[in-house]
Design a protein around this motif. Structure first.
Motif, PDB file in Angstrom:
ATOM      1  N   VAL A 139       9.046   2.152 -10.753  1.00 52.62           N
ATOM      2  CA  VAL A 139       8.438   0.928 -10.215  1.00 52.62           C
ATOM      3  C   VAL A 139       9.502  -0.008  -9.667  1.00 52.62           C
ATOM      4  O   VAL A 139       9.346  -0.598  -8.595  1.00 52.62           O
ATOM      5  CB  VAL A 139       7.616   0.215 -11.310  1.00 52.62           C
ATOM      6  N   MET A 140      10.613  -0.102 -10.409  1.00 53.49           N
ATOM      7  CA  MET A 140      11.685  -0.978  -9.953  1.00 53.49           C
ATOM      8  C   MET A 140      12.216  -0.501  -8.599  1.00 53.49           C
ATOM      9  O   MET A 140      12.352  -1.290  -7.662  1.00 53.49           O
ATOM     10  CB  MET A 140      12.801  -0.982 -10.982  1.00 53.49           C
ATOM     11  N   VAL A 141      12.489   0.817  -8.504  1.00 53.60           N
ATOM     12  CA  VAL A 141      13.029   1.359  -7.255  1.00 53.60           C
ATOM     13  C   VAL A 141      12.036   1.151  -6.111  1.00 53.60           C
ATOM     14  O   VAL A 141      12.396   0.669  -5.031  1.00 53.60           O
ATOM     15  CB  VAL A 141      13.360   2.860  -7.423  1.00 53.60           C
ATOM     16  N   ILE A 198      13.278 -10.761  -3.113  1.00 59.81           N
ATOM     17  CA  ILE A 198      12.325 -11.707  -2.535  1.00 59.81           C
ATOM     18  C   ILE A 198      12.951 -13.093  -2.445  1.00 59.81           C
ATOM     19  O   ILE A 198      12.863 -13.780  -1.420  1.00 59.81           O
ATOM     20  CB  ILE A 198      11.039 -11.755  -3.392  1.00 59.81           C
ATOM     21  N   ALA A 199      13.623 -13.477  -3.536  1.00 66.45           N
ATOM     22  CA  ALA A 199      14.235 -14.802  -3.566  1.00 66.45           C
ATOM     23  C   ALA A 199      15.401 -14.898  -2.600  1.00 66.45           C
ATOM     24  O   ALA A 199      15.612 -15.942  -1.976  1.00 66.45           O
ATOM     25  CB  ALA A 199      14.700 -15.110  -4.989  1.00 66.45           C
ATOM     26  N   ALA A 205      12.338  -1.105  -2.810  1.00 66.01           N
ATOM     27  CA  ALA A 205      12.149  -0.441  -1.517  1.00 66.01           C
ATOM     28  C   ALA A 205      11.048  -1.129  -0.714  1.00 66.01           C
ATOM     29  O   ALA A 205      11.180  -1.342   0.499  1.00 66.01           O
ATOM     30  CB  ALA A 205      11.814   1.029  -1.735  1.00 66.01           C
ATOM     31  N   ALA A 206       9.968  -1.513  -1.398  1.00 63.60           N
ATOM     32  CA  ALA A 206       8.864  -2.181  -0.701  1.00 63.60           C
ATOM     33  C   ALA A 206       9.328  -3.517  -0.141  1.00 63.60           C
ATOM     34  O   ALA A 206       8.971  -3.889   0.983  1.00 63.60           O
ATOM     35  CB  ALA A 206       7.687  -2.381  -1.653  1.00 63.60           C
ATOM     36  N   VAL A 221       0.837  -1.208   0.000  1.00 61.61           N
ATOM     37  CA  VAL A 221       0.000   0.000   0.000  1.00 61.61           C
ATOM     38  C   VAL A 221       0.870   1.257   0.000  1.00 61.61           C
ATOM     39  O   VAL A 221       0.642   2.192  -0.774  1.00 61.61           O
ATOM     40  CB  VAL A 221      -0.954  -0.003   1.214  1.00 61.61           C
ATOM     41  N   ILE A 222       1.906   1.250   0.839  1.00 63.93           N
ATOM     42  CA  ILE A 222       2.796   2.418   0.876  1.00 63.93           C
ATOM     43  C   ILE A 222       3.465   2.612  -0.481  1.00 63.93           C
ATOM     44  O   ILE A 222       3.555   3.732  -1.008  1.00 63.93           O
ATOM     45  CB  ILE A 222       3.853   2.255   1.984  1.00 63.93           C
ATOM     46  N   ALA A 223       3.927   1.513  -1.094  1.00 63.05           N
ATOM     47  CA  ALA A 223       4.599   1.625  -2.387  1.00 63.05           C
ATOM     48  C   ALA A 223       3.652   2.177  -3.433  1.00 63.05           C
ATOM     49  O   ALA A 223       4.016   3.071  -4.213  1.00 63.05           O
ATOM     50  CB  ALA A 223       5.133   0.256  -2.821  1.00 63.05           C
TER      51      ALA A 223
END
Lengths: 397, 379
Positions: free
Chosen positions: A78-80, B188-189, A84-85, A54-56
């Motif tokens: 989005v990648m960053v 994640i991995a 970060a998320a 949600v924060i992201a």
């Protein structure tokens, strides 16, 4: 595990720092602890995932309003934010766990033990959730869909399976897939072995390896364009611009429309995958060949064995395990081969394969039930290899 | 013994020649595409790429001279003149005035036209029609010429595919898919791999077995259920959907590769950190993650190549419109619609494979290491 905690330390960490303290843990709380651990794990992990996401998303919407309208900039953002998320999730859930079970104070030992039961699941949380949604759930959903009609709503029992058993294109696909399974792994492995054995003996071997390995980086669709150009056909009498027809007309033969030439067209398509996969086989087999103990080869040389005997009688038997690995890996790839057939023939002229057949029913037939049945067939074909791999992996660990 | 030495030299020759043949067979197909994409499109359409360094003879399409009425007076004759090669260079080898006999005359010969004009075509492709009296009529004479052209190389094909065929946009779309889909699964991995390698918990062995099993689950299995799920959740065909999908499909390999690597790290490092009071979280972040860089790089390259080259996932989870069509999808579309236009296909194919090939040659070391870790050890 939970009932014999007193005797067996539950984690490597406990093993080190608090092993003697484990017995201090109060058995009176034992009964509810299993459930409580699970509840804490689920609450913290899911809470962490939801809050981070949600924060992201909120940050994204906020930044996107001031950002210039550029697709690439968006993707980078989005990648960053995604990274970060992820960090946010791991950091915050870890923090939450430390707050619930502080590692200082009266109950420190008990808390550390409890925290160590929850922590692995926090680390695994996102991966388990994503794997569950994207790979495990679909298996069961496909089985369910296979019992339903085109849109996936009306139950039709085994009708899709009955249809499949009688479908001629399915039989053709199955036969072709079988041919692919026979030829591609075998040829890729043989060429890979040949390339590995030869390049290890020459000075410019590494350059040669690199070049043979290169098709691995090319997409199936790119490779299809490359080979379609090779198989290109012009009417007899015209100058051929496809190199294959140019060669055979130079020898005086009639030019052929190769990819329409059943059953040989299947083999012309297989060549493409062999071309791509040989490099993979070569790299792995070359490493295996280099791993063979020197002494065995030296002993054979002293006994007067010639290079061919050394290769077939000494080296080859020592790398059969690796050959099996290469073979099964390529086999799995072959079962999923799709792009090449789609691009070269789209299943025409008797060249249909299962993966493209499934795609056909999904996108052109728009029948999710039938497409799911075909997907399940591919899955069933993969199963033996899956079981084999799991057994092998368990042996290694 | 000398026979043995002779044999050895012969063997070296055989090995070298065999490798040359192998390398040629594995590189020429790609090389053919590269050469063809740089050739003039008219030459590409009629001669093989292996002849691209020699001059080629071809029939130019018929060209029409200006209307006779436009002839200008030159002394006591009226003259029409022009260039058939339009300044592109080349040599005429024959010419004609009807489609039935396009090669009827040698350069320098003169032929009489139906309206009385005298046509000459010289070797450089210049033509001249002379009339003895002022001609009339509005239909220009058709002239057929066969030219011997020098090899021509050009970037026109690239200019065309990038700016007119929408390939540039597809390139950006592919990058848009690839960047997040490569980076996001890694973290994640990595955490999951650490837990599987260095933390003990009930069900660890089972979870590892499941991940090894998921390594080979065919993607086809997931397409329809996930597509339906996306429709129900209103995600539809969007970049967020494909990023998550690629993350999911890449995770088993990522977890497996990273776990194998991390399990091989020395236990002492972690234990001494624990003695110093570091938590699992700190150990992972400050020690394991930096040490695992080679494995992270291996997976990143795998995932990058896989996502960049993917067609199936993109076809299913992205739309067919200008903002979402990726390079592989565009290439497939071109194969269908422009199947005979090799100048477009070869240039497009090269644009789509150049980035993975650069990544491949630049980071081959990590790729090989990852392959070996992924296949030789376990599955």
């Amino acid at each position: 595990m939970l009932t014999n905690e007193g005797g067996k330390a539950p984690s490597a960490q406990a093993d080190k720092s608090v092993s003697t303290a484990a017995s201090l843990h109060n058995p009176a709380t034992e009964g509810g602890s299993w459930f409580r651990t699970l509840a804490y794990t689920v609450v913290i992990a899911l809470g962490g995932i939801i809050v981070s996401a949600v924060i992201a998303v909120a940050l994204y919407s906020l930044i996107a309003t001031v950002l210039p309208d550029s697709q690439l900039l968006n993707a980078t953002l989005v990648m960053v934010l995604g990274v970060a998320a992820c960090f946010g999730y791991f950091w915050s859930t870890n923090k939450a766990l430390d707050t619930i079970y502080p590692s200082r104070g009266d109950n420190a030992t008990f808390n550390i033990l409890r925290a160590n039961e929850v922590r692995p699941w926090l680390f695994l949380g996102p991966a388990v959730v994503i794997l569950g949604i994207y790979l495990v759930y679909p298996v069961f959903n496909s089985i369910w869909l296979s019992l339903h009609g085109p849109s996936g709503n009306e139950f039709i029992g085994l009708d899709n399976y009955v249809w499949l058993a009688g479908d001629t294109t399915f039989r053709e696909s199955l036969l072709n897939n079988f041919l692919w399974l026979l030829v591609v792994p075998a040829m890729s492995t043989v060429f890979g072995l040949l390339a590995a054995a030869l390049t290890d003996r020459i000075a410019w071997g590494n350059v040669a390896k690199s070049l043979i390995f290169m098709p691995m980086a090319i997409s199936f669709i790119g490779a299809s364009v490359i080979w379609k150009f090779i198989y290109d056909y012009r009417a007899a009498g015209d100058e051929q611009i496809g190199i294959l027809n140019a060669i055979i007309t130079w020898f005086g033969a009639e030019p052929q429309a190769w990819i329409t030439l059943y059953p040989w067209n299947n083999f012309f398509l297989m060549v493409i995958l062999i071309w791509i996969q040989t490099g993979f086989a070569m790299v792995i087999l070359s490493a295996a060949l280099r791993g063979i103990p020197e002494e065995t080869v030296e002993a054979a040389v002293i006994d007067g064995a010639n290079p061919l005997q050394i290769f077939f009688k000494i080296k080859l038997p020592q790398i059969t395990g690796t050959i099996a690995v290469v073979w099964t890996t390529i086999t799995i790839l072959v079962l999923k081969v799709f792009d090449i057939v789609l691009a070269m023939t789209n299943g025409q002229w008797g060249s249909q394969v299962l993966a493209n057949f499934m795609f056909d029913w999904m996108f052109r037939g728009l029948d999710f039930g039938r497409a799911s049945v075909v997907a399940l067939v591919i899955m069933v074909l993969v199963l033996p290899i899956m079981v084999l791999n799991i057994r092998q992996a368990q042996k290694d660990m | 013994m000398s026979v043995g030495v002779g044999n050895r030299a012969a063997l070296t020759w055989v090995v070298n020649i065999s490798v040359i043949v192998l390398v040629a067979a594995w590189t020429l197909p790609t090389f053919g595409i590269l050469v063809s994409s740089l050739r003039d499109k008219d030459q590409l359409a009629i001669t093989g790429w292996w002849t691209s360094l020699t001059s080629s003879e071809r029939n130019l399409p018929a060209q029409r001279a200006p209307a006779p009425a436009e002839a200008v007076q030159d002394g006591d004759v009226w003259v029409l003149s022009g260039e058939l090669f339009e300044g592109e260079g080349g040599k005429a080898s024959s010419f004609g005035i009807s489609s039935r006999a396009p090669q009827a005359f040698e350069p320098g010969e003169t032929t009489e036209l139906r309206d009385g004009g005298m046509l000459t075509v010289d070797e450089t492709g210049g033509y001249r029609i002379e009339y003895s009296k002022q001609p009339e009529g509005t239909r220009g004479q058709r002239i057929f010429v066969t030219g011997v052209e020098p090899p021509r190389f050009t970037f026109d094909n690239y200019r065309q595919v990038l700016f007119a065929s929408g390939l540039a946009q597809s390139f950006i779309n592919t990058l848009t898919v690839t960047i997040p889909a490569t980076i996001i699964p890694i973290l994640i991995a990595a955490y999951a791999a650490y837990a599987l390698a260095w933390m003990e918990f009930p069900g660890r062995a089972l979870l590892l077995a499941v991940i090894v099993g998921l390594l080979v689950v065919p993607l086809q299995m997931s397409l329809i259920p996930i597509l339906k799920l996306y429709t129900d959740l209103d995600i539809g065909k969007s970049y967020i959907g494909i990023w998550l999908a690629h993350t999911g499909f890449g995770l088993p390999l990522a977890v497996y590769l990273l776990r194998n690597y991390m399990a091989g790290l020395p236990r002492e490092i972690m234990e001494s950190a624990r003695v110093d009071g570091a938590s699992d979280f700190d150990i992972f972040r400050k020690i394991i993650l930096p040490l695992s860089f080679p494995a992270l790089a291996s997976f990143a390259i795998f995932q990058f190549l896989w996502v960049w080259n993917d067609l199936l996932v993109a076809t299913v989870f992205l739309g067919n419109n200008e903002e979402q069509l990726v390079l592989t999808g565009r290439l497939r579309e071109l194969l269908g619609s422009r199947g005979g236009n090799w100048e477009i296909l070869t240039a497009s194919a090269f644009v789509s494979i150049i980035v993975p090939i650069c990544v491949f040659f630049g980071l081959q070391r990590y790729l090989v290491r990852g392959l070996l870790a992924g296949s030789v050890k376990g599955g």
